[in-house]
Design an enzyme around this catalytic site. Structure first.
Site, PDB file in Angstrom:
ATOM      1  N   SER A 262      89.046  73.960 110.738  1.00 45.89           N
ATOM      2  CA  SER A 262      88.503  74.480 111.352  1.00 45.89           C
ATOM      3  C   SER A 262      88.634  76.211 111.729  1.00 45.89           C
ATOM      4  O   SER A 262      90.005  75.742 112.305  1.00 45.89           O
ATOM      5  CB  SER A 262      87.328  73.370 111.970  1.00 45.89           C
ATOM      6  OG  SER A 262      88.080  73.597 113.168  1.00 45.89           O
ATOM      7  N   ASP A 263      87.831  76.607 111.408  1.00 47.55           N
ATOM      8  CA  ASP A 263      87.846  77.713 112.592  1.00 47.55           C
ATOM      9  C   ASP A 263      87.118  77.270 114.604  1.00 47.55           C
ATOM     10  O   ASP A 263      86.612  75.903 114.924  1.00 47.55           O
ATOM     11  CB  ASP A 263      86.880  78.611 112.676  1.00 47.55           C
ATOM     12  CG  ASP A 263      87.492  80.194 113.075  1.00 47.55           C
ATOM     13  OD1 ASP A 263      88.354  79.844 114.045  1.00 47.55           O
ATOM     14  OD2 ASP A 263      87.154  81.045 113.134  1.00 47.55           O
ATOM     15  N   TRP A 264      87.877  77.654 115.241  1.00 49.93           N
ATOM     16  CA  TRP A 264      87.645  77.079 116.584  1.00 49.93           C
ATOM     17  C   TRP A 264      86.738  76.927 117.464  1.00 49.93           C
ATOM     18  O   TRP A 264      85.930  78.694 117.365  1.00 49.93           O
ATOM     19  CB  TRP A 264      88.395  77.942 117.338  1.00 49.93           C
ATOM     20  CG  TRP A 264      89.993  77.484 117.354  1.00 49.93           C
ATOM     21  CD1 TRP A 264      91.466  77.540 118.272  1.00 49.93           C
ATOM     22  CD2 TRP A 264      91.261  77.094 116.499  1.00 49.93           C
ATOM     23  NE1 TRP A 264      92.384  76.639 118.264  1.00 49.93           N
ATOM     24  CE2 TRP A 264      92.691  76.938 116.971  1.00 49.93           C
ATOM     25  CE3 TRP A 264      91.370  77.615 115.323  1.00 49.93           C
ATOM     26  CZ2 TRP A 264      93.667  76.732 115.788  1.00 49.93           C
ATOM     27  CZ3 TRP A 264      92.326  77.174 114.143  1.00 49.93           C
ATOM     28  CH2 TRP A 264      93.470  76.806 114.539  1.00 49.93           C
TER      29      TRP A 264
END
Length: 737
Positions: A262-264
């Site tokens: 995932s992106d953060w």
């Protein structure tokens, strides 16, 4: 090109992973079969080091991410760092740690040279390895759909073939150091305004022919160990919860074997996200809660997420590490020495290849030997060159002469307006020791005009800062710089403008100025690179990877969608701080009406003439295309001679565009080649059109379909050039999705 090698490390004997997907996955699966449930869970969520103190017994280097290993099985500890332009160190969280800063991704894309992209990737990857990182969040390939995008500078332009090939080469370069490169942001993270709540809406065929195609090419050519899903929603689902994107397209249709991180702060659920195809939660402290820790364990035990799915998540993670060599290449115990001097040459070469000469009326450039009195105006050209902000921000070797904290806005916590210590003024003085070169800061247009009038030539440095998390509100140069340039041009007819921007800008002063250079964000050796082009030591050869509109109204969207609402909410919060946060920006749609007609295709479709077209760029020499021959049948091939008809050595970028005759579909870039030639030299070039560019995506097939019949082909210097067109017949064909 300089050859970049990784720092010397001790490799475990006889444990080098095979590059073949099957062997790597089989080895990964065998390891997973020996793991406990808790060990599996521990590998599918990672720490965000700045907020994770005390959560691991291992050293926590301030960086993007950290995942502990499993020593009993030889699974390595993973440390993750940003980003595509170098080893990032936002807001100096690792005190005093510097790295080599490449120029903006747009500059690399403007070279139209995958070798430049590979060299840059190999260089920054070697520094990441030396600094003890084994995953680099590098490989941004989101297409430039809007000219005002805050992160446009990080990426590789508006065309899927160019962006895909350049990203693939960059990723391969990073991974040549036995570390993982992460292609991102999957998919349609095309604007920063409301990036957490925007819903990108687009048809399946259009998405396959544009943004997805860029990722598909990048993955095929670079084989990244990981793919990062984006913040935004796509057709109603969060990108990190989209079964269609993560499983149907990426893993099934494309056969991708690595892992999806995932992106953060982009995870919103446990069961839905895991079953959709998300394999790892990144920077867990930035999510509203930890979704892939205890909650995932409970979901597996309850049968809501199958054990087979969890095993696949971990297997994919290990496969990415094994295939890239990250699994079997131990990290250095301490930071390793880096040849920063050699790496600076790589950064400078990338900028020199990607700098674009937009206008050169009366051959005002290169600077004439008789120009003895030169004034530089504005842009802090006396001390440095501008850098873009956000997760790609590199604290470069040499220091930071200017660093301005943000007082408000979505980027304030992790971005600063920063300049690299690479002064164009100093570089020009070194290049022209006999000239008298002065500097005026440009804060007073009247004083600047007076200084310009007294000089033989005036060079105005104009800047426009962009950053992750915020889009620019319009395409005008900020801080009254248009008026400054106009005043200088009125006073001095021999004026040149050097643009340090993160994307296209409007140029109301263009008719007054004989010379214009787009330098992008030039990286840590931007000063010498710009000086070399201005003086003719380097012949400019960059070509625009994005269209420069003549007016904001020409673009599909003249300003960021949702910006007015966001500004209203911020004004309310400023007026009543106690009520701030109680009225967040809600989910809103972005209808990508242009579909697959991104960038230059949109302009052709609408009959709009841009300020400067995609693929455009001038040189100090001239080129001709001769003896063109076009063949069809099973594949489209264009063969021709490129001749340097001028008096200087230089590089040309030959391009071919294609469309099915009578379809009404705008032409698409189907092939390109950068060719370096000496004066009078000729080289025979053969370009084979990329099959998926010639084809259309057929959702009923499903897959790619080349309709048999007549196709129009343009051998061109840019997307608007139709000086050499041909008609050729192609056989019908289909390809898998």
């Amino acid at each position: 090109m300089l050859a970049i090698t990784a720092p010397t490390v001790d490799a475990r004997p006889a444990t080098q992973a095979a590059s073949h997907h099957t062997d790597a996955r089989a080895r990964a699966a065998a390891l997973v079969a020996r793991m406990t449930l808790d060990e599996k869970i521990a590998l599918v969520h990672g720490l965000f080091p700045p907020m994770a103190r005390g959560k691991t017994k291992h050293e926590l280097i301030p960086s993007a991410g950290h995942i502990d290993g499993i020593p009993r099985l030889g699974v390595p500890l993973v440390r993750e760092t940003d980003a595509s332009l170098g080893v990032a160190n936002q807001v100096n969280q690792r005190k005093g740690d510097v790295a080599t800063a490449l120029p903006a991704g747009l500059a690399t894309a403007a070279s139209f040279d995958p070798e430049i992209a590979h060299e840059g990737g190999a260089m920054i990857g070697s520094e990441a390895r030396a600094k003890r990182f084994n995953v680099m969040l590098a490989g941004g390939v989101n297409l430039t759909r809007d000219p005002w995008g805050g992160r446009d500078f990080e990426y590789l332009g508006e065309d899927p073939l160019l962006a895909g090939r350049m990203a693939g080469a960059h990723i391969a370069g990073v991974q040549s150091n036995h570390i993982v490169s992460t292609v991102k942001h999957f998919v349609l993270n095309s604007q920063e305004t409301g990036r957490m709540v925007s819903d990108a809406r687009i048809g399946e065929a259009a998405l396959r022919e544009s943004d997805l195609l860029a990722f598909e090419i990048a993955i095929e050519q670079g084989n990244p160990g990981s793919v990062m899903c984006s913040y935004n929603m796509v057709n109603g689902d969060h990108a990190c919860e989209s079964h269609h994107l993560l499983t149907d397209v990426l893993k099934h249709d494309w056969g991708y074997q690595g892992w999806v991180m995932s992106d953060w702060g982009a995870v919103h659920s446990t069961v839905k996200a895991a079953n959709a195809g998300l394999d790892q939660e990144s920077g867990q402290e930035l999510d509203s809660e930890i979704f892939f820790g205890k909650r995932l364990k409970a979901a597996v035990e309850a049968g809501k997420v199958s054990m087979a799915r969890l095993d696949d998540m971990v297997t994919r993670y290990l496969t990415g590490l094994i295939e890239t060599g990250a699994f079997d290449t131990p990290e250095p115990k301490t930071p390793q020495p880096i040849d920063y001097a050699a790496h600076a040459k790589v950064a400078q070469a990338a900028e020199e290849a990607g700098l674009v000469l937009l206008k050169n009326e009366n051959n005002i450039l290169p600077l004439a030997a008789k120009a003895r009195n030169i004034v530089l105006i504005g842009g802090h050209a006396d001390v440095g060159v501008l850098s873009g902000g956000g997760s790609s921000q590199v604290r470069s070797v040499g220091g930071v002469p200017i660093e301005i904290p943000l007082k408000s806005g979505a980027a304030a916590s992790f971005a600063r307006v920063t300049y690299h210590d690479s002064s164009p003024l100093k570089a020009l003085r070194a290049a022209l020791p006999d000239a008298h070169i002065t500097y005026v800061d440009g804060s007073d247009p009247v004083a600047a005009a007076k200084a310009a009038k007294a000089a033989d030539i005036a060079i105005v440095f104009a800047t426009e800062w962009r950053t992750e998390a915020e889009d620019v509100p319009n395409l005008s140069l900020p801080d009254n710089q248009d008026a400054l340039i106009g005043a200088v041009a009125d006073a001095q007819p021999n004026s040149v403008v050097v643009l340090e921007t993160g994307g296209p800008v409007l140029m109301p002063w263009l008719a007054k100025v004989p010379g214009v250079i787009e330098a992008w964000y030039p990286g840590q050796r931007g000063g010498p690179a710009i000086a070399n082009v201005l003086t003719g030591m380097v012949n400019p050869s960059g070509r625009l990877p994005i269209t420069f509109p003549a007016a904001a109204s020409q673009a599909p969207r003249p300003k960021p969608v949702g910006l007015d609402t966001l500004n209203k909410l911020e004004a309310q919060a400023a007026a009543n701080p106690a009520d701030a946060g109680n009225h967040p920006l809600k989910t809103f749609p972005i209808d990508y009406v242009e579909g697959s007609n991104v960038g230059y295709r949109w302009y052709e479709l609408k009959g709009e003439k841009p300020l400067f077209p995609f693929g455009y760029g001038l040189s100090y020499t001239s080129f001709a295309y001769r003896n063109a021959k076009v063949t069809g049948g099973k594949q489209l091939t264009v063969s021709f001679d490129v001749v340097n008809t001028g008096k200087r050595a230089g590089a040309d970028v030959a391009q071919i565009y294609v469309t099915r005759k009578g379809s009404g579909t705008p032409m698409r870039l189907a092939g390109f080649k950068r060719v370096e030639l000496k004066p009078g030299e000729s080289r025979h070039v053969t370009l084979v059109a990329a099959p998926r560019i010639v084809a259309d995506y057929d959702t009923k097939l499903p897959g790619w379909r080349i309709a048999g019949g007549a196709y129009e082909v343009a051998l061109a210097r840019d997307a608007s050039d139709r000086s050499q067109t041909f008609t050729v017949n192609l056989d019908p064909a289909t390809m898998k999705p």
